[in-house]
Motif scaffolding. Sequence first.
Motif, mmCIF file in Angstrom:
data_model
loop_
_atom_site.group_PDB
_atom_site.id
_atom_site.type_symbol
_atom_site.label_atom_id
_atom_site.label_comp_id
_atom_site.label_asym_id
_atom_site.label_seq_id
_atom_site.Cartn_x
_atom_site.Cartn_y
_atom_site.Cartn_z
ATOM 1 N N PRO A 162 0.816 -1.214 0.000
ATOM 2 C CA PRO A 162 0.000 0.000 0.000
ATOM 3 C C PRO A 162 0.850 1.265 0.000
ATOM 4 O O PRO A 162 2.030 1.250 0.366
ATOM 5 C CB PRO A 162 -0.789 -0.122 1.307
ATOM 6 N N LEU A 163 0.228 2.368 -0.361
ATOM 7 C CA LEU A 163 0.879 3.672 -0.269
ATOM 8 C C LEU A 163 1.015 4.114 1.178
ATOM 9 O O LEU A 163 2.009 4.729 1.560
ATOM 10 C CB LEU A 163 0.059 4.726 -1.030
ATOM 11 N N LEU A 164 -0.013 3.835 1.971
ATOM 12 C CA LEU A 164 -0.117 4.381 3.319
ATOM 13 C C LEU A 164 -0.599 3.298 4.278
ATOM 14 O O LEU A 164 -1.534 2.560 3.974
ATOM 15 C CB LEU A 164 -1.104 5.554 3.314
ATOM 16 N N VAL A 165 0.047 3.207 5.434
ATOM 17 C CA VAL A 165 -0.376 2.293 6.493
ATOM 18 C C VAL A 165 -0.951 3.120 7.635
ATOM 19 O O VAL A 165 -0.292 4.031 8.149
ATOM 20 C CB VAL A 165 0.791 1.426 7.003
ATOM 21 N N LEU A 166 -2.182 2.817 8.025
ATOM 22 C CA LEU A 166 -2.864 3.501 9.120
ATOM 23 C C LEU A 166 -2.999 2.545 10.290
ATOM 24 O O LEU A 166 -3.561 1.458 10.140
ATOM 25 C CB LEU A 166 -4.242 3.987 8.679
ATOM 26 N N ALA A 167 -2.472 2.956 11.436
ATOM 27 C CA ALA A 167 -2.499 2.097 12.624
ATOM 28 C C ALA A 167 -3.283 2.794 13.722
ATOM 29 O O ALA A 167 -2.911 3.886 14.173
ATOM 30 C CB ALA A 167 -1.076 1.794 13.087
ATOM 31 N N ASP A 168 -4.366 2.174 14.158
ATOM 32 C CA ASP A 168 -5.250 2.743 15.183
ATOM 33 C C ASP A 168 -5.036 1.998 16.499
ATOM 34 O O ASP A 168 -5.516 0.891 16.685
ATOM 35 C CB ASP A 168 -6.705 2.623 14.726
ATOM 36 N N GLU A 169 -4.266 2.597 17.399
ATOM 37 C CA GLU A 169 -3.949 2.011 18.710
ATOM 38 C C GLU A 169 -3.440 0.571 18.567
ATOM 39 O O GLU A 169 -3.983 -0.357 19.172
ATOM 40 C CB GLU A 169 -5.183 2.027 19.625
ATOM 41 N N PRO A 170 -2.389 0.340 17.785
ATOM 42 C CA PRO A 170 -1.955 -1.035 17.513
ATOM 43 C C PRO A 170 -1.428 -1.794 18.724
ATOM 44 O O PRO A 170 -1.348 -3.007 18.685
ATOM 45 C CB PRO A 170 -0.850 -0.844 16.465
ATOM 46 N N THR A 171 -1.079 -1.072 19.796
ATOM 47 C CA THR A 171 -0.603 -1.748 21.014
ATOM 48 C C THR A 171 -1.615 -1.661 22.148
ATOM 49 O O THR A 171 -1.340 -2.112 23.258
ATOM 50 C CB THR A 171 0.735 -1.133 21.485
ATOM 51 N N GLY A 172 -2.789 -1.090 21.873
ATOM 52 C CA GLY A 172 -3.755 -0.808 22.933
ATOM 53 C C GLY A 172 -4.352 -2.031 23.593
ATOM 54 O O GLY A 172 -4.864 -1.939 24.713
ATOM 55 N N ASN A 173 -4.308 -3.184 22.930
ATOM 56 C CA ASN A 173 -4.891 -4.399 23.496
ATOM 57 C C ASN A 173 -3.818 -5.413 23.886
ATOM 58 O O ASN A 173 -4.110 -6.600 24.034
ATOM 59 C CB ASN A 173 -5.855 -5.026 22.477
ATOM 60 N N LEU A 204 2.723 6.971 24.962
ATOM 61 C CA LEU A 204 3.936 7.740 24.714
ATOM 62 C C LEU A 204 5.058 6.832 24.227
ATOM 63 O O LEU A 204 5.904 7.249 23.433
ATOM 64 C CB LEU A 204 4.369 8.464 25.993
ATOM 65 N N GLU A 205 5.062 5.574 24.718
ATOM 66 C CA GLU A 205 6.088 4.615 24.289
ATOM 67 C C GLU A 205 5.961 4.311 22.805
ATOM 68 O O GLU A 205 6.967 4.248 22.085
ATOM 69 C CB GLU A 205 5.985 3.332 25.107
ATOM 70 N N ALA A 206 4.731 4.117 22.330
ATOM 71 C CA ALA A 206 4.524 3.848 20.905
ATOM 72 C C ALA A 206 4.862 5.083 20.073
ATOM 73 O O ALA A 206 5.502 4.992 19.019
ATOM 74 C CB ALA A 206 3.080 3.422 20.655
ATOM 75 N N ALA A 207 4.466 6.261 20.551
ATOM 76 C CA ALA A 207 4.709 7.499 19.811
ATOM 77 C C ALA A 207 6.193 7.822 19.706
ATOM 78 O O ALA A 207 6.609 8.537 18.787
ATOM 79 C CB ALA A 207 3.967 8.652 20.472
ATOM 80 N N ALA A 208 6.993 7.292 20.623
ATOM 81 C CA ALA A 208 8.429 7.588 20.629
ATOM 82 C C ALA A 208 9.133 7.084 19.371
ATOM 83 O O ALA A 208 10.224 7.550 19.038
ATOM 84 C CB ALA A 208 9.084 6.984 21.871
ATOM 85 N N TYR A 209 8.529 6.147 18.666
ATOM 86 C CA TYR A 209 9.126 5.621 17.433
ATOM 87 C C TYR A 209 8.948 6.572 16.250
ATOM 88 O O TYR A 209 9.589 6.390 15.219
ATOM 89 C CB TYR A 209 8.501 4.269 17.075
ATOM 90 N N ALA A 210 8.084 7.554 16.391
ATOM 91 C CA ALA A 210 7.717 8.404 15.260
ATOM 92 C C ALA A 210 8.774 9.458 14.955
ATOM 93 O O ALA A 210 9.521 9.907 15.826
ATOM 94 C CB ALA A 210 6.378 9.081 15.548
ATOM 95 N N ASP A 211 8.812 9.862 13.686
ATOM 96 C CA ASP A 211 9.640 10.986 13.274
ATOM 97 C C ASP A 211 9.029 12.301 13.734
ATOM 98 O O ASP A 211 9.736 13.283 13.982
ATOM 99 C CB ASP A 211 9.778 11.014 11.744
ATOM 100 N N ARG A 212 7.702 12.301 13.814
ATOM 101 C CA ARG A 212 6.984 13.515 14.198
ATOM 102 C C ARG A 212 5.818 13.126 15.084
ATOM 103 O O ARG A 212 5.096 12.166 14.796
ATOM 104 C CB ARG A 212 6.478 14.233 12.946
ATOM 105 N N ARG A 213 5.624 13.891 16.166
ATOM 106 C CA ARG A 213 4.549 13.611 17.109
ATOM 107 C C ARG A 213 3.637 14.832 17.223
ATOM 108 O O ARG A 213 4.109 15.950 17.438
ATOM 109 C CB ARG A 213 5.124 13.246 18.489
ATOM 110 N N LEU A 214 2.346 14.583 17.062
ATOM 111 C CA LEU A 214 1.331 15.626 17.171
ATOM 112 C C LEU A 214 0.312 15.216 18.225
ATOM 113 O O LEU A 214 0.176 14.032 18.541
ATOM 114 C CB LEU A 214 0.637 15.835 15.827
ATOM 115 N N ARG A 215 -0.402 16.192 18.743
ATOM 116 C CA ARG A 215 -1.424 15.906 19.752
ATOM 117 C C ARG A 215 -2.757 16.495 19.309
ATOM 118 O O ARG A 215 -2.830 17.662 18.881
ATOM 119 C CB ARG A 215 -1.017 16.490 21.105
#
Length: 226
Positions: A162-173, A204-215
């Motif tokens: 795919p062009l784009l991968v969308l992950a919705d709370e992939p570690t939440g469960n 925050l642990e999952a977001a730490a992998y990102a190049d950019r973090r937004l809220r």
Amino acid sequence: MTFLRLEGLSKAYTEGGKRRVVLNAVNLSVERSSLTAILGKSGSGKTTLLNLISGIDTADSGQVWVEGLELTRLSDQERTLFRREKIGFIFQFFNLIPTLTVWENLTLPLALNGRMNAAGKARAEQLLAEVGLGGRQATYPDRLSGGEQQRVAIARALVHDPLLVLADEPTGNLDEDSGGQIMELLNRLTRENGKNLFLVTHSLEAAAYADRRLRMHEGHLEEAAA
């Protein structure tokens, strides 16, 4: 180069006779081959944002551009085809079909896109091995742990290129250890394959992998502290 662009994106819902603004004129540009994380509490509009980017839902106003294509101008059928071909999804609750085997779940995007050929099957086998589940093709989801199910879901999200991968709370469960392993795997595979990953999370642990973090806050996107 900008890959994803949101311009003046707004969305509101009516609940109990009251209008609730979820997104309020959101603007965002995302560079190619990057990992972007959206943080925010439950109900802040993170999943709504994903639904608009993927074309599952439509905005009240504003535009969504993906790879130069204005998604908000497409018909329902055109958005469905775009989503099927160009988007890979990873969900909090895995969303594997319980009556299908690991192999059948994994190759479903190939079947839907008419790519169940030798090259597609070879890619599926390679991805299954890369997520550590080679040899588990005939297993059903209820025989897998939560972490293993999410590994299948990651492979499924990537199998049709795919062009784009969308992950919705992939570690939440998942528990902390499994969640960390999944983020390591997701980070590695998306970067190795040059994919654009858009992650929404409260972690925050999952977001730490990102190049950019937004809220996400009160309908707006704000730069989050590193």
